[in-house]
Design an enzyme around this catalytic site. Structure first.
Site, PDB file in Angstrom:
ATOM      1  N   PHE A 126       0.495  -1.240   0.116  1.00  8.76           N
ATOM      2  CA  PHE A 126      -0.260  -0.371  -0.019  1.00  8.76           C
ATOM      3  C   PHE A 126       0.607   0.870  -0.031  1.00  8.76           C
ATOM      4  O   PHE A 126       1.520   1.061   1.365  1.00  8.76           O
ATOM      5  CB  PHE A 126      -1.065   0.462   1.485  1.00  8.76           C
ATOM      6  CG  PHE A 126      -1.953   1.486   1.442  1.00  8.76           C
ATOM      7  CD1 PHE A 126      -2.933   0.989   1.387  1.00  8.76           C
ATOM      8  CD2 PHE A 126      -1.192   2.790   1.233  1.00  8.76           C
ATOM      9  CE1 PHE A 126      -3.944   2.297   1.677  1.00  8.76           C
ATOM     10  CE2 PHE A 126      -1.532   3.693   2.076  1.00  8.76           C
ATOM     11  CZ  PHE A 126      -2.915   3.563   1.745  1.00  8.76           C
ATOM     12  N   GLU A 127       1.139   1.946  -0.962  1.00  6.58           N
ATOM     13  CA  GLU A 127       1.518   3.482  -1.327  1.00  6.58           C
ATOM     14  C   GLU A 127       0.517   5.017  -2.070  1.00  6.58           C
ATOM     15  O   GLU A 127      -0.425   3.504  -2.791  1.00  6.58           O
ATOM     16  CB  GLU A 127       2.969   3.282  -1.151  1.00  6.58           C
ATOM     17  CG  GLU A 127       3.235   2.444  -2.730  1.00  6.58           C
ATOM     18  CD  GLU A 127       5.259   2.300  -3.580  1.00  6.58           C
ATOM     19  OE1 GLU A 127       5.722   2.621  -2.104  1.00  6.58           O
ATOM     20  OE2 GLU A 127       5.106   2.246  -4.595  1.00  6.58           O
TER      21      GLU A 127
END
Length: 398
Positions: free
Chosen positions: A282-283
């Site tokens: 997740f980014e």
């Protein structure tokens, strides 16, 4: 009669040939365009043509668009992006349903899915069936997915054999290809060329909380460059020479370093690598970071060193080193309110005003116990001369 029959048979054979040729052309065109699109969002000739930052009629986005949409200038040039296999179809469909339910049904940001082989028709049809947002499918260029030109096949085979029982994916060649691609090439794919931001998603993850705002616009409005949810520690055996290699890049390229950065989060005052990293499955990233001269130089330096293959340098520690070296703390944001689970770790907010929007599973308080999260809160920026002093100190990572 014989002549008429012969003419009829010739005509029928000709029509059959034309039909077969047409079917082949249509099928080839359909398969080629569906499995390896070259026109991404906001490009000329985009099949999902955007106007005023909004999908065309027929995309079935709710008329009011939810919060913070047309009234605030429409969508940003952003997308949700995943590198995914055909075998991960159901896991990806689950992720899309959650992202749409928690956030994207109010906005209609496009999805971009990439694969090193062609996507199957079943994959494409089943993905499009689960969302009303525009979806793009791309195949990786050969030069983005393969052995680095700076390593040798024999040494890679020896490294895989040596590391196969030392850590997770220690003997996996494909995992190393993935880490190298995510580190140095995903932002270069043609389907991402017109994006300003991307949000990386993965199959088989969970989003626990409603997101009643646009995280892309939150990034823009607050001058943020990198957003994360979870910060674990990396396994030291996978990155045994990463800090030492990074130190050499810093000393060779001081002109590419900013005057201040958040380096102290990944390297402490004794020049020891903390192993802290942003878990990059997740980014949310302003892609100008990865497109910068400094990042390109850093990645190329790492690639020449061979650690993506000889060790198991992941894109998470690479992205984290880059963010910490090239950004200030105020440019990096913990999305504490986005509850998230990827196999291995989970985060759910514990503040009542955030928690009320979430449905969390047990054991999702990792971030409130994480040493790396505490360090993120406690340390601040340091100046370039301090950064270079740390880079020249003896390596204390072991």
């Amino acid at each position: 009669m014989h002549s008429r029959t012969k003419r009829f048979l010739l005509l029928a054979a000709g029509l059959l040939c034309l039909f077969t040729l047409h079917a082949f052309i249509v099928d080839y065109s359909r398969t080629s365009s569906r499995s390896a699109q070259t026109k991404g969002p906001w490009s000329d000739g985009d099949p999902n043509a955007y106007h005023s930052g909004w999908p065309q009629d027929g995309q079935n986005i709710p008329p009011d668009g939810g919060n913070n949409t047309q009234a605030d200038g429409g969508l940003l040039r952003a997308a949700l992006v995943a590198l995914v296999r055909n075998s991960e179809l159901e896991g990806l469909r689950s992720t899309i349903r959650q992202v749409d339910d928690r956030f994207n049904r109010r906005y209609g940001y496009p999805y971009i899915f990439l694969n090193d082989v062609d996507f199957t028709d079943e994959f494409i049809d089943q993905v499009r069936a689960v969302t009303k947002a525009p979806v793009y499918f791309g195949k990786l260029p050969k030069e983005h997915w393969g052995l680095s030109p700076y390593v040798t096949e024999d040494k890679v085979k020896a490294a895989l054999e040596y590391n196969k029982d030392r850590y997770l994916y220690g003997g996996s060649f494909s995992y190393r290809l993935m880490c190298r691609f995510q580190s140095g090439f995903i932002h270069k794919h043609p389907l991402l060329q017109n994006l300003d931001y991307y949000w990386r998603i993965e199959p088989d993850v969970s989003y626990f909380c409603d997101i009643p705002y646009d995280p892309f616009k939150y990034m823009r409005d607050n001058n943020l460059m990198y957003g994360f949810t979870i910060t674990p520690m990396e396994s030291r055996k996978t990155v045994e020479t990463l800090w030492n290699t990074t130190r050499h890049w810093m000393m060779e390229n001081p002109h590419l370093l900013p005057e201040k950065s958040f380096m102290h989060w990944v390297v402490n005052e004794k020049a020891k690598y903390t192993l802290c990293h942003f878990w990059s499955n997740f980014e949310i990233v302003n892609l100008s970071l990865y497109r910068s001269e400094a990042y390109e130089s850093y990645f190329n330096h790492l690639d020449r060193a061979g650690g993506f293959f000889y060790e198991r340098w992941g894109d998470a520690p690479v992205h984290s080193f880059a963010a910490a070296l090239l950004l200030r703390k105020e440019q990096i944001h913990w999305f504490e309110d986005i509850g998230y689970h990827h196999p291995g770790y989970a985060h759910c907010p514990n503040k009542p005003e955030m928690r009320s929007r979430c449905v969390c599973s047990g054991g999702s308080d990792f971030m409130y116990r994480s040493m790396c999260r505490r360090r993120f809160t406690e340390v601040g920026d340091i100046y370039k001369d301090q950064m270079l002093d740390l880079a020249q100190m003896p390596d204390r990572s072991s």
